[in-house]
Design a protein around this motif. Structure first.
Motif, PDB file in Angstrom:
ATOM      1  N   SER A  75       0.859  -1.178   0.000  1.00 24.83           N
ATOM      2  CA  SER A  75       0.000   0.000   0.000  1.00 24.83           C
ATOM      3  C   SER A  75       0.899   1.232   0.000  1.00 24.83           C
ATOM      4  O   SER A  75       2.111   1.135  -0.217  1.00 24.83           O
ATOM      5  CB  SER A  75      -0.926   0.001   1.217  1.00 24.83           C
ATOM      6  N   ALA A  76       0.326   2.403   0.266  1.00 22.02           N
ATOM      7  CA  ALA A  76       1.125   3.628   0.277  1.00 22.02           C
ATOM      8  C   ALA A  76       1.981   3.735   1.529  1.00 22.02           C
ATOM      9  O   ALA A  76       2.910   4.549   1.563  1.00 22.02           O
ATOM     10  CB  ALA A  76       0.224   4.853   0.159  1.00 22.02           C
ATOM     11  N   ASP A  84      -5.181   0.127   5.956  1.00 18.41           N
ATOM     12  CA  ASP A  84      -4.543   0.503   4.683  1.00 18.41           C
ATOM     13  C   ASP A  84      -4.861  -0.508   3.594  1.00 18.41           C
ATOM     14  O   ASP A  84      -5.074  -0.144   2.428  1.00 18.41           O
ATOM     15  CB  ASP A  84      -3.027   0.613   4.859  1.00 18.41           C
ATOM     16  N   THR A  88      -6.787   0.328   0.188  1.00 19.81           N
ATOM     17  CA  THR A  88      -6.144   0.066  -1.109  1.00 19.81           C
ATOM     18  C   THR A  88      -7.016  -0.827  -1.983  1.00 19.81           C
ATOM     19  O   THR A  88      -7.099  -0.635  -3.204  1.00 19.81           O
ATOM     20  CB  THR A  88      -4.766  -0.583  -0.881  1.00 19.81           C
ATOM     21  N   ALA A  95      -2.969   3.202  -1.431  1.00 15.82           N
ATOM     22  CA  ALA A  95      -3.605   4.187  -0.561  1.00 15.82           C
ATOM     23  C   ALA A  95      -3.210   3.916   0.881  1.00 15.82           C
ATOM     24  O   ALA A  95      -2.624   2.874   1.210  1.00 15.82           O
ATOM     25  CB  ALA A  95      -5.129   4.141  -0.722  1.00 15.82           C
ATOM     26  N   ASN A  98      -5.028   8.081   7.088  1.00 12.07           N
ATOM     27  CA  ASN A  98      -4.260   9.233   7.546  1.00 12.07           C
ATOM     28  C   ASN A  98      -4.081   9.296   9.055  1.00 12.07           C
ATOM     29  O   ASN A  98      -3.774  10.347   9.606  1.00 12.07           O
ATOM     30  CB  ASN A  98      -4.885  10.542   7.057  1.00 12.07           C
ATOM     31  N   ASN A 133      -4.829  11.318   0.624  1.00 20.63           N
ATOM     32  CA  ASN A 133      -4.228  10.490  -0.429  1.00 20.63           C
ATOM     33  C   ASN A 133      -3.954  11.283  -1.702  1.00 20.63           C
ATOM     34  O   ASN A 133      -2.957  11.037  -2.383  1.00 20.63           O
ATOM     35  CB  ASN A 133      -5.143   9.301  -0.740  1.00 20.63           C
ATOM     36  N   GLN A 134      -4.813  12.228  -2.036  1.00 26.12           N
ATOM     37  CA  GLN A 134      -4.627  12.956  -3.287  1.00 26.12           C
ATOM     38  C   GLN A 134      -3.675  14.135  -3.155  1.00 26.12           C
ATOM     39  O   GLN A 134      -3.033  14.516  -4.135  1.00 26.12           O
ATOM     40  CB  GLN A 134      -5.989  13.437  -3.793  1.00 26.12           C
ATOM     41  N   LEU A 137       0.099  12.215  -0.610  1.00 22.24           N
ATOM     42  CA  LEU A 137       0.808  11.019  -1.057  1.00 22.24           C
ATOM     43  C   LEU A 137       1.089  11.093  -2.557  1.00 22.24           C
ATOM     44  O   LEU A 137       0.406  11.798  -3.302  1.00 22.24           O
ATOM     45  CB  LEU A 137       0.000   9.764  -0.739  1.00 22.24           C
TER      46      LEU A 137
END
Length: 796
Positions: A75-76, A84, A88, A95, A98, A133-134, A137
């Motif tokens: 994942s991220a 997570d 994802t 993804a 947070n 995420n947008q 990350l």
């Protein structure tokens, strides 16, 4: 006219080979609609060693009749915590939640799920997670993209709610736990996501109980599954460190037996977590979202063993190997960097004292035994990475002390490879060890790639399926070693032919290497193939001697650009789901999302530059070359003057390794792997050239061999061999016949295989003679003259 057309023809040849390698792609067999319903069943932490016919009979039976594989849950964030993993799964992209992660672990707090109407649910934190995420990350994931692609979705359990929530937080239909009869719930929407629990305990008995409970819930799901449904079972996340490979099983129409794979892995039996969302939509026949998933739809490959125990043993073994690889790889590269730095320090005094000087005050030469030992150590250091790759043919990871087993196998292979190079015919020649080591390295990596890159997968010097970066083809270290080995082999072969044929030899060898690196059936590294094309073009341009002029640089640049543009046009012409990395990047530039790719690449370059031991190897090798070997006393300039094809090969290696690392997001890793092979061989060849720089011998009348001919009795032997005549008192030698007296009429030749004047020169004026090999002519002697060792024309 032929000389003018040669660069054009060679450029066209490189371009043709490069585009041929990159343009052909295998049919990925993208699945069409095969189901009316899809049920995604997740069990965080579930691994293949948790599956057996007694404790998990439902999953065992499902695996017997369905398709199976190993799931990488990247994942991220690392490790991939359960929240997570679920996020994802629903994003189809890397993804992460947070929440805070103290000490690198997973968040302690659970996910808030509100049920305001008793039908659906709401995740109040979802809008903040989407923004995180947008905006924060590098992957630009959109949590909830899977749910947004269908009209209605069902979630059972808090983990499933995270995967099924839309970007604004709404879950269409929700149940906190699985009903006794979930048939009506699962049939109410085309997509259902079910959380059957977590398998996370270290105690084997407790872990078995957790797996048994998850299997019982799965049995209820399978009993109530809608008709014509695809059921995907996945261990959606890690539950502790280090990361592991997990279970993935697909059962439904068109998924009968075989291994699971996808174009994102290119390896039978391996799937990524981000592949599950596009697989669900492809099975339902739904279009992909506007912002494409990072994953690709899964498919089956029919080469699985009939016996399920044997089939399951393969992914379980891969999981153990991948876990052991992470522990061993770090200290291997650290020790390799330390060993090569120590060798660099040991070589410095030998370089300063290798060249004999005339006069009574010259330093005493270093003992031949010491020089021989250092040469063997340099060969061993250059063979360390190929030996480590070959060591993965042995199952060293199955023992209790995996690191020691790996070290033992690698050491034996290094010793065997060093002995093979030492006793190879032509070892005493200046370029003998360099050619043998380059050939061995190229052979090891090339054969592995041609046979499916089995040694690189989860190998110590390969790539790990746990990292999620690559699953097939050439890895970063393999690319560096293969680039260096192939170009050095090409340079060594080119040096043995006439000057006019050298570019053709280098282009032929380099072109075959480009095909191996870039072909999707083999190396599957388009960026590496483009970088290698640039390196081959530069090497071919200067292999006949001279500098990299503007015209030569222009032809080399045109070849690299032509391959890049040709592949880009071919790749862009494919459907979006079948494009390679270059085509996806150019398409992203067109729709305005290319900045994410650039950001990811730059971030990856920086992290690799700071954290990788190969960075130390690259910097230490560059320091040795720049501060020692390229100095007037270092010998490398003389080596380049006598052997221009070797200079060209090393220059091309530097260009290809630098471009391949930066463009591929691996910083100096490719250069470090290439330097681990090139720098020790450059130091060894420089030592030999300096050692023989003042030798004066009488060849056998005619012309010598490609690297030096055999002399008469009492003269020089093969290139790099010590003359068998009398001693050289005070660093000088009398060139003569058997008695060591006056020099007979003939030609002088240095013992390093070239004339006393280095460079691509013609015959000496006033005395025509046969052309010398390596493009070097020897000057005619004066009869009866004694030639001291200090009488030497400097290398150009």
């Amino acid at each position: 006219m032929l000389r003018r057309l040669t660069p054009v023809l060679l450029t066209l040849m490189v371009v043709a080979l490069g585009i041929t390698a990159l343009a052909a792609r295998p049919d990925d067999g993208t699945p069409r609609r095969s189901a009316d319903f899809v049920v995604l069943v997740g069990a965080a932490g579930l691994r293949w060693d948790d599956v057996d016919p007694r404790n998990t009979p439902t999953l065992w039976k499902m695996a017997e009749q369905g398709a199976i594989g190993s799931l990488s849950v990247r994942s991220a964030h690392r490790p991939t915590c359960p929240v997570d993993g679920w996020l994802t799964l629903g994003a189809g992209n890397f993804a992460a939640w947070n929440g805070s992660r103290p000490g690198g672990g997973c968040p302690a707090s659970g996910v808030t799920v509100e049920e305001p109407d008793g039908i659906g649910a709401n995740l109040p934190d979802q809008p903040g997670v989407v923004a995180y995420n947008q905006d924060k990350l590098a992957w630009g994931a959109t949590p909830g993209a899977l749910a947004e692609s269908v009209r209605c979705s069902v979630a059972v359990g808090p983990g499933a709610a995270v995967a099924a929530a839309r970007p604004f937080g709404r879950v269409d239909r929700y149940e906190s736990s699985l009903p006794a009869d979930p048939a009506g719930l699962l049939g109410s929407c085309v997509l259902s996501v079910v959380d059957v629990g977590t398998v996370d305990d270290d105690d084997p008995a407790v872990r078995a109980a957790q797996a048994r409970q998850a299997d019982a819930r799965l049995a209820r799901v399978l009993a109530a599954r809608p008709p014509r449904s695809l059921v995907l079972v996945a261990g959606v996340s890690d539950t502790d460190t280090p990361a592991r490979l997990h279970v993935v099983v697909a059962d439904g129409p068109g998924w009968d037996g075989g291994w699971l794979t996808s174009p994102s892995t290119g390896r039978s039996g391996y799937l990524q977590l981000v592949d599950l969302a596009p697989t669900a939509l492809a099975a339902l026949g739904r279009p992909m979202p506007e912002r494409p998933f990072l994953g690709r739809p899964a498919m089956t490959v029919d080469d699985r063993p009939d016996d399920l125990r044997t089939a399951i043993a393969a992914p379980a073994d891969a999981d153990r190997e991948a876990a052991a690889q992470r522990r061993v790889a770090g200290w291997f590269f650290t020790l390799l960097a330390a060993a090569q730095m120590a060798l660099a320090v040991a070589v410095l005094p030998l370089l300063r004292r290798a060249r004999r000087l005339a006069g009574p005050h010259s330093p005493a030469p270093v003992s031949r035994r010491v020089v021989a030992v250092v040469e063997l150590l340099l060969i061993a250091a250059a063979l360390a990475v190929p030996a480590a790759l070959l060591a993965d043919a042995a199952p060293w990871w199955r023992g209790h002390h995996a690191g020691w087993w790996f070290a033992s196998v690698t050491a034996l292979l290094i010793v065997g490879g060093t002995a093979a190079v030492r006793f190879t015919p032509g070892h005493d020649r200046t370029l003998g060890p360099l050619g043998a080591v380059a050939g061995l390295a190229t052979l090891v990596v090339g054969v592995d790639v041609l046979t499916g890159s089995r040694l690189q997968l989860n190998g110590v010097v390969g790539y790990s399926a746990l990292e999620g970066g690559r699953y097939a083809g050439l890895g970063t270290v393999g690319l560096g070693v293969f680039i260096a080995g192939a170009l050095l082999c090409g340079g060594w072969l080119a040096q043995r032919v006439r000057r006019g044929w050298r570019p053709a030899v280098l282009v032929t060898v380099g072109g075959v290497a480009v095909v191996i690196v870039g072909s999707p059936y083999l190396g599957a590294d388009s960026i590496g193939a483009i970088a290698l094309t640039a390196g081959v073009s530069v090497a071919a341009a200067i292999c006949t001697g001279g500098w990299l002029t503007v015209s030569r640089l222009a032809w080399a640049t045109m070849a690299g650009l032509a391959v890049t543009i040709g592949f880009a046009l071919v790749d862009l012409d494919r459907p979006a789901a079948e494009r390679g990395s270059l085509g996806r990047f150019l398409a992203a530039l067109g729709d305005g999302t290319g900045g994410l790719t650039v950001h990811r690449s730059s971030t990856s370059n920086f992290q690799t530059l700071v954290n990788s031991p190969l960075t130390v190897l690259a910097l230490a090798g560059a320091a040795l070359v720049w501060l020692a070997l390229l100095q007037p006393w270092g010998g490398l300039l003389r080596l380049f003057g006598i052997y221009p094809a070797i200079r060209a090969a090393m220059a091309g290696t530097g260009v290809a390794a630098g471009l391949g690392g930066v463009l591929g997001g691996s910083a100096l890793d490719v250069a470090g792997a290439a330097g681990a092979l090139v720098v020790p061989m450059a130091a060894l060849a420089a030592l030999r050239v300096l050692d023989h720089s003042t030798d004066r011998t009488v060849p056998d009348g005619g012309r010598g061999g490609g690297e030096g001919g055999a002399g008469p009795s009492g003269g020089a032997g093969p290139d790099g061999a010590r003359p068998s005549g009398g001693p050289r008192p005070g660093g000088a030698q009398v060139s003569g016949g058997p008695a060591g007296g006056a020099v007979p009429a003939g030609r002088l030749r240095s013992a390093d295989g070239a004339g006393s004047a280095s460079g691509d020169a013609g015959a000496a004026p006033g005395r025509p003679g046969p052309p010398a090999e390596d493009g070097v002519a020897a000057h005619p002697p004066i009869p009866g003259q004694v030639t001291p060792a200090s009488t030497e024309v400097p290398a150009r």
